[in-house]
Design a protein around this motif. Structure first.
Motif, mmCIF file in Angstrom:
data_model
loop_
_atom_site.group_PDB
_atom_site.id
_atom_site.type_symbol
_atom_site.label_atom_id
_atom_site.label_comp_id
_atom_site.label_asym_id
_atom_site.label_seq_id
_atom_site.Cartn_x
_atom_site.Cartn_y
_atom_site.Cartn_z
ATOM 1 N N LEU A 132 0.837 -1.206 0.000
ATOM 2 C CA LEU A 132 0.000 0.000 0.000
ATOM 3 C C LEU A 132 0.871 1.256 0.000
ATOM 4 O O LEU A 132 0.563 2.232 -0.683
ATOM 5 N N LYS A 133 1.971 1.225 0.758
ATOM 6 C CA LYS A 133 2.896 2.366 0.755
ATOM 7 C C LYS A 133 3.450 2.606 -0.646
ATOM 8 O O LYS A 133 3.538 3.752 -1.099
ATOM 9 N N ASP A 134 3.834 1.534 -1.327
ATOM 10 C CA ASP A 134 4.331 1.669 -2.697
ATOM 11 C C ASP A 134 3.270 2.295 -3.608
ATOM 12 O O ASP A 134 3.565 3.200 -4.397
ATOM 13 N N CYS A 135 2.067 1.812 -3.471
ATOM 14 C CA CYS A 135 0.954 2.329 -4.269
ATOM 15 C C CYS A 135 0.755 3.827 -4.008
ATOM 16 O O CYS A 135 0.578 4.612 -4.936
ATOM 17 N N PHE A 136 0.805 4.207 -2.744
ATOM 18 C CA PHE A 136 0.652 5.609 -2.340
ATOM 19 C C PHE A 136 1.787 6.463 -2.902
ATOM 20 O O PHE A 136 1.554 7.516 -3.495
ATOM 21 N N GLU A 137 3.023 6.004 -2.725
ATOM 22 C CA GLU A 137 4.184 6.776 -3.165
ATOM 23 C C GLU A 137 4.225 6.944 -4.681
ATOM 24 O O GLU A 137 4.680 7.965 -5.187
ATOM 25 N N GLN A 138 3.711 5.957 -5.401
ATOM 26 C CA GLN A 138 3.690 6.025 -6.861
ATOM 27 C C GLN A 138 2.454 6.764 -7.388
ATOM 28 O O GLN A 138 2.279 6.898 -8.595
ATOM 29 N N LYS A 139 1.599 7.207 -6.450
ATOM 30 C CA LYS A 139 0.362 7.918 -6.814
ATOM 31 C C LYS A 139 -0.451 7.134 -7.842
ATOM 32 O O LYS A 139 -0.978 7.699 -8.817
ATOM 33 N N ARG A 140 -0.568 5.839 -7.607
ATOM 34 C CA ARG A 140 -1.277 4.971 -8.540
ATOM 35 C C ARG A 140 -2.783 5.201 -8.478
ATOM 36 O O ARG A 140 -3.330 5.506 -7.422
ATOM 37 N N VAL A 141 -3.415 5.023 -9.615
ATOM 38 C CA VAL A 141 -4.863 5.250 -9.690
ATOM 39 C C VAL A 141 -5.660 4.184 -8.942
ATOM 40 O O VAL A 141 -6.822 4.411 -8.598
ATOM 41 N N ASP A 142 -5.045 3.064 -8.669
ATOM 42 C CA ASP A 142 -5.758 1.989 -7.976
ATOM 43 C C ASP A 142 -5.555 2.030 -6.455
ATOM 44 O O ASP A 142 -5.866 1.069 -5.754
ATOM 45 N N PHE A 143 -5.083 3.163 -5.932
ATOM 46 C CA PHE A 143 -4.820 3.270 -4.496
ATOM 47 C C PHE A 143 -6.041 2.894 -3.665
ATOM 48 O O PHE A 143 -5.942 2.117 -2.714
ATOM 49 N N HIS A 144 -7.199 3.444 -3.991
ATOM 50 C CA HIS A 144 -8.406 3.174 -3.196
ATOM 51 C C HIS A 144 -8.773 1.690 -3.233
ATOM 52 O O HIS A 144 -9.163 1.112 -2.213
ATOM 53 N N PHE A 145 -8.632 1.085 -4.400
ATOM 54 C CA PHE A 145 -8.910 -0.344 -4.538
ATOM 55 C C PHE A 145 -7.978 -1.155 -3.636
ATOM 56 O O PHE A 145 -8.420 -2.035 -2.888
ATOM 57 N N VAL A 146 -6.699 -0.853 -3.683
ATOM 58 C CA VAL A 146 -5.709 -1.558 -2.860
ATOM 59 C C VAL A 146 -5.971 -1.298 -1.379
ATOM 60 O O VAL A 146 -5.909 -2.212 -0.547
#
Length: 166
Positions: free
Chosen positions: A56-70
């Protein structure tokens, strides 16, 4: 699978008495406690929670569009893993909120109140948080709380040893 239905349903017709017997067996299974998890399984669950947080931290740091899903899948995972650790039955993801807040749900489905009020409040807060930065903070606090209850965890130098099974 039908324990609650057997326990709460009204028997209208039971010529052979089998439904009465099933109701007695359902009560036995409902009152049965789950076995305590062994040390190896607990360690694997702690690693899984750490890994979910890291992802989740990786997803957040990369500002990924699927953050909420993850994020929401990670919340479901931490709830499920903690329930297993607490020796509670699985609650379907679409019933978790009702289980945590609605006494009528618990009565209808013969559930006990969730035993960790701190986790409960943190989890409910995590569900309604909308600010992405705060979502990360709340989720990490939630994982840290669960890890603390499980006996802490440090990834640096982490090893797992399990007994050989023949």
């Amino acid at each position: 699978m039908s324990i609650v239905q057997l326990m709460t349903g009204k028997i209208l017709f039971d010529n052979t008495g089998i439904l009465h017997e099933l109701k007695i067996e359902a009560e036995h299974w409902l009152n049965n406690e789950y076995d305590e998890l062994n040390k190896t399984i607990v360690e694997m669950k702690k690693y899984s929670l750490w890994d979910s947080l890291d992802n989740l931290k990786d997803c957040f740091e990369q500002k990924r569009v699927d953050f909420h899903f993850v994020y929401f899948n990670s919340l479901a995972n931490v709830f499920s893993e903690y329930c297993q650790f607490l020796r509670l039955e699985s609650i379907p993801y679409y019933q978790v909120h009702s289980y945590l807040i609605d006494p009528a749900y618990n009565k209808k489905y013969l559930k006990n109140v969730f035993p960790d009020s701190i986790f409960k409040e943190m989890f409910l807060k995590a569900l309604i948080e909308t600010d992405i930065q705060r979502m990360m903070e709340v989720y990490e606090e939630l994982v840290n709380h669960v890890m603390n209850q499980m006996g802490d965890f440090d990834i640096d130098g982490w090893k797992i040893k399990s007994p050989l099974i023949e």
